[in-house]
Design an enzyme around this catalytic site. Sequence first.
Site, PDB file in Angstrom:
ATOM      1  N   GLY A   1      42.645  29.296  33.739  1.00 60.07           N
ATOM      2  CA  GLY A   1      42.391  30.718  33.897  1.00 60.07           C
ATOM      3  C   GLY A   1      42.499  31.414  32.552  1.00 60.07           C
ATOM      4  O   GLY A   1      42.964  32.548  32.448  1.00 60.07           O
TER       5      GLY A   1
ATOM      6  N   TYR B   1      49.234  34.187  49.414  1.00 62.37           N
ATOM      7  CA  TYR B   1      49.610  34.250  47.999  1.00 62.37           C
ATOM      8  C   TYR B   1      51.112  34.046  47.849  1.00 62.37           C
ATOM      9  O   TYR B   1      51.569  33.254  47.014  1.00 62.37           O
ATOM     10  CB  TYR B   1      49.192  35.602  47.436  1.00 62.37           C
ATOM     11  CG  TYR B   1      49.469  35.784  45.963  1.00 62.37           C
ATOM     12  CD1 TYR B   1      48.590  35.300  45.005  1.00 62.37           C
ATOM     13  CD2 TYR B   1      50.601  36.485  45.523  1.00 62.37           C
ATOM     14  CE1 TYR B   1      48.821  35.492  43.645  1.00 62.37           C
ATOM     15  CE2 TYR B   1      50.847  36.678  44.174  1.00 62.37           C
ATOM     16  CZ  TYR B   1      49.964  36.178  43.244  1.00 62.37           C
ATOM     17  OH  TYR B   1      50.209  36.361  41.906  1.00 62.37           O
TER      18      TYR B   1
END
Length: 263
Positions: free
Chosen positions: A14, A157
Amino acid sequence: MDLGLKGKVAVITGGSVGIGLAIAEGLAAEGAEVVLAARHGERAENEARRISDRFGTRAIGVAADVATVEGTAALVGAVAEEFGGADILVNNAGTGSNETVMEAPDEKWQQYWDLHVMAAVRLARGFAPQMKARGGGVILHNASICAVQPLWYEPIYNVTKSALMMFSKCLATELVTDNIRVNCVNPGLVLTPDWQKTAKQLTADTGGDWEGYLQGVADEHAPIKRFASPAEVAHFFVFLCSDKATYSIGSEYGVDGGMRKGL
């Protein structure tokens, strides 16, 4: 202060945007060679060129979806071919969610499990042998304050980031004898492009005051009353990568502006 990072090879997943990009910049500023891994290879390559030009160190972008077996294998192979191995791995790739436990399908749970947990597992299996052969290394996991203090609207999450934190502790115990230090960082509110995009979407029909919306979020959750910049969080990652943090092993560190309320 010399952090002992010059010439180290650092892989950041990322790495083309947000916290990951800020970490890459912070490591490059210390003389590390950096690999920016991202699904969007062109953006990663462009940012890598910019970093190389700015800091005068080698930087490359690699297109890799680390939520897949093929993506992690491609990344490990690319680093071995280009650099002969890695000294630092920052498992940063991830994204928020929005669902309820009762309504979220199995497929969504699996998607986030692969991205937040299995990517870290597979990359550890791939890079740890490289680090051991090079005399040791550092693996850092970017989890979240939600790993320990969940927000109600993103249970998937919360759960997968908590699992990532536990994996980090387990991995630290297993790799410490190979001179590989493993730690986990739990950021709070960080002003990333994802937060800005969400705020703009949520305020589009009510005047578009997305900055005001984010200020309200900060006022509600963080005693410091503001979001962190990605660079503020990145500074802490860079320190943990350095030879000034050699006794930091198997821990989790909050960088949250006082947001966490528990002990």
